[in-house]
Motif scaffolding. Sequence first.
Motif, PDB file in Angstrom:
ATOM      1  N   LEU A 102      23.335-112.384  69.219  1.00 40.74           N
ATOM      2  CA  LEU A 102      22.598-111.253  69.728  1.00 40.74           C
ATOM      3  C   LEU A 102      23.236-110.731  70.810  1.00 40.74           C
ATOM      4  N   VAL A 103      23.712-109.447  71.048  1.00 41.01           N
ATOM      5  CA  VAL A 103      24.243-108.830  72.196  1.00 41.01           C
ATOM      6  C   VAL A 103      23.712-107.466  72.763  1.00 41.01           C
ATOM      7  N   ASN A 104      23.218-107.862  73.971  1.00 37.87           N
ATOM      8  CA  ASN A 104      22.575-106.488  74.503  1.00 37.87           C
ATOM      9  C   ASN A 104      23.729-105.820  75.387  1.00 37.87           C
ATOM     10  N   ASN A 105      23.994-104.628  74.755  1.00 37.41           N
ATOM     11  CA  ASN A 105      25.107-104.127  75.389  1.00 37.41           C
ATOM     12  C   ASN A 105      24.408-102.837  76.382  1.00 37.41           C
ATOM     13  N   ASP A 106      24.363-103.004  77.718  1.00 38.11           N
ATOM     14  CA  ASP A 106      23.709-102.262  78.676  1.00 38.11           C
ATOM     15  C   ASP A 106      24.568-100.895  79.088  1.00 38.11           C
ATOM     16  N   ALA A 107      25.714-100.991  78.671  1.00 35.57           N
ATOM     17  CA  ALA A 107      26.516 -99.712  78.799  1.00 35.57           C
ATOM     18  C   ALA A 107      26.068 -98.640  78.026  1.00 35.57           C
ATOM     19  N   TYR A 108      25.545 -99.326  76.723  1.00 30.10           N
ATOM     20  CA  TYR A 108      25.096 -98.083  75.563  1.00 30.10           C
ATOM     21  C   TYR A 108      23.620 -98.048  75.727  1.00 30.10           C
ATOM     22  N   HIS A 126      14.477-105.684  74.566  1.00 32.58           N
ATOM     23  CA  HIS A 126      15.249-105.204  75.809  1.00 32.58           C
ATOM     24  C   HIS A 126      15.688-103.765  75.909  1.00 32.58           C
ATOM     25  N   CYS A 127      16.042-103.323  74.733  1.00 29.42           N
ATOM     26  CA  CYS A 127      16.555-101.891  74.596  1.00 29.42           C
ATOM     27  C   CYS A 127      15.174-101.217  74.619  1.00 29.42           C
ATOM     28  N   ILE A 128      14.051-101.418  74.026  1.00 24.39           N
ATOM     29  CA  ILE A 128      12.795-100.519  74.363  1.00 24.39           C
ATOM     30  C   ILE A 128      12.403-100.396  75.675  1.00 24.39           C
ATOM     31  N   ALA A 129      12.479-101.595  76.347  1.00 24.40           N
ATOM     32  CA  ALA A 129      12.012-101.628  77.684  1.00 24.40           C
ATOM     33  C   ALA A 129      12.817-100.977  78.578  1.00 24.40           C
ATOM     34  N   THR A 130      14.197-100.914  78.526  1.00 25.91           N
ATOM     35  CA  THR A 130      15.229-100.224  79.049  1.00 25.91           C
ATOM     36  C   THR A 130      14.982 -98.668  79.028  1.00 25.91           C
ATOM     37  N   TRP A 147       8.399 -95.394  65.898  1.00 25.43           N
ATOM     38  CA  TRP A 147       8.418 -94.888  64.342  1.00 25.43           C
ATOM     39  C   TRP A 147       9.370 -96.330  63.679  1.00 25.43           C
ATOM     40  N   HIS A 148       8.599 -96.871  63.080  1.00 25.35           N
ATOM     41  CA  HIS A 148       6.972 -97.021  62.768  1.00 25.35           C
ATOM     42  C   HIS A 148       6.476 -98.216  63.121  1.00 25.35           C
ATOM     43  N   LEU A 149       5.375 -98.123  63.608  1.00 22.65           N
ATOM     44  CA  LEU A 149       4.546 -99.512  63.920  1.00 22.65           C
ATOM     45  C   LEU A 149       4.674-100.641  63.135  1.00 22.65           C
ATOM     46  N   GLU A 150       4.465-100.293  61.906  1.00 22.06           N
ATOM     47  CA  GLU A 150       4.397-101.263  61.055  1.00 22.06           C
ATOM     48  C   GLU A 150       5.806-102.106  60.757  1.00 22.06           C
ATOM     49  N   ALA A 151       6.813-101.445  61.267  1.00 21.00           N
ATOM     50  CA  ALA A 151       8.032-102.238  61.177  1.00 21.00           C
ATOM     51  C   ALA A 151       8.442-103.160  62.474  1.00 21.00           C
ATOM     52  N   ASP A 152       7.336-103.377  63.267  1.00 22.57           N
ATOM     53  CA  ASP A 152       7.130-104.319  64.402  1.00 22.57           C
ATOM     54  C   ASP A 152       7.189-105.269  63.856  1.00 22.57           C
ATOM     55  N   ASP A 153       7.396-106.664  64.521  1.00 24.35           N
ATOM     56  CA  ASP A 153       7.098-108.023  64.069  1.00 24.35           C
ATOM     57  C   ASP A 153       5.583-108.278  64.194  1.00 24.35           C
ATOM     58  N   TYR A 154       5.427-109.565  63.700  1.00 22.51           N
ATOM     59  CA  TYR A 154       3.830-109.885  63.611  1.00 22.51           C
ATOM     60  C   TYR A 154       3.454-110.316  65.287  1.00 22.51           C
ATOM     61  N   ASN A 155       4.271-110.311  66.097  1.00 22.92           N
ATOM     62  CA  ASN A 155       3.765-110.577  67.638  1.00 22.92           C
ATOM     63  C   ASN A 155       3.752-109.198  68.246  1.00 22.92           C
ATOM     64  N   TRP A 156       4.019-108.118  67.587  1.00 22.99           N
ATOM     65  CA  TRP A 156       4.184-106.970  68.141  1.00 22.99           C
ATOM     66  C   TRP A 156       5.100-106.828  69.488  1.00 22.99           C
ATOM     67  N   THR A 157       6.192-107.414  69.062  1.00 26.78           N
ATOM     68  CA  THR A 157       7.308-107.581  70.265  1.00 26.78           C
ATOM     69  C   THR A 157       7.901-106.083  70.796  1.00 26.78           C
ATOM     70  N   LEU A 158       8.026-105.345  69.796  1.00 26.52           N
ATOM     71  CA  LEU A 158       8.475-104.017  70.620  1.00 26.52           C
ATOM     72  C   LEU A 158       7.513-103.182  71.286  1.00 26.52           C
ATOM     73  N   SER A 159       6.511-103.182  70.334  1.00 32.54           N
ATOM     74  CA  SER A 159       5.262-102.456  70.844  1.00 32.54           C
ATOM     75  C   SER A 159       4.771-102.768  72.293  1.00 32.54           C
ATOM     76  N   LYS A 160       4.876-104.156  72.509  1.00 29.24           N
ATOM     77  CA  LYS A 160       4.452-104.883  73.974  1.00 29.24           C
ATOM     78  C   LYS A 160       5.669-104.455  74.664  1.00 29.24           C
ATOM     79  N   ALA A 161       6.818-104.313  74.156  1.00 33.87           N
ATOM     80  CA  ALA A 161       8.032-103.967  75.370  1.00 33.87           C
ATOM     81  C   ALA A 161       7.755-102.545  75.927  1.00 33.87           C
ATOM     82  N   GLY A 162       7.415-101.591  74.915  1.00 34.46           N
ATOM     83  CA  GLY A 162       7.303-100.394  75.280  1.00 34.46           C
ATOM     84  C   GLY A 162       6.401 -99.927  76.174  1.00 34.46           C
ATOM     85  N   ASN A 163       5.018-100.666  76.014  1.00 40.54           N
ATOM     86  CA  ASN A 163       4.024-100.585  76.888  1.00 40.54           C
ATOM     87  C   ASN A 163       4.072-101.380  78.401  1.00 40.54           C
ATOM     88  N   ASN A 164       4.853-102.354  78.249  1.00 37.69           N
ATOM     89  CA  ASN A 164       4.999-103.182  79.614  1.00 37.69           C
ATOM     90  C   ASN A 164       5.876-102.189  80.299  1.00 37.69           C
TER      91      ASN A 164
END
Length: 164
Positions: A102-108, A126-130, A147-164
């Motif tokens: 997994l590569v987080n490319n902060d330049a993009y 990481h991307c969502i939080a950034t 878009w869309h919440l149902e596509a998040d994983d069962y731990n709500w990883t992306l939703s939590k990252a956006g909210n924090n």
Amino acid sequence: MDFYTPSNSHQQTGPVHAWRNPANKDWCGSAGIDNWINGIGPNPVKIETNKLVLGLPFYGYEWTLAGKHEHEFFAVADPAKATSLEFRTIQEQYINKYGGRLVNNDAYGATYWHQEAIWIDFDNAHCIATKVGEAFTEYNLGGYVAWHLEADDYNWTLSKAGNN
């Protein structure tokens, strides 16, 4: 907005949901916000930042690399799938199953994952939080939409990252 997808980037990978784009400064999310704020584009109307919301994609796209040793953005590849893959599917059926890198490319402001010839670009936590952090700090946007919440994983990883 999807900037690089299998339908418009047939022969090379790319940062699908680029927040920044050093290769093409006008083809990324932050440039789109700048254009709305400054009234640039076909309908030159300036929009107040608190009336704009940031779209957060919970999906990505897959390419097949031409060579497994070249895996950066814009590596030579063929589209493996023309349809998007939900974040949950990327996690379960690719990352958790195959390992890979997994590569987080902060330049993009973008993330990609690859294993051998499989290459997928998507937004992770990481991307969502950034994106959310910069959009609200630099632009004072009115909110965001996932878009869309149902596509998040069962731990709500992306939703939590956006909210924090």
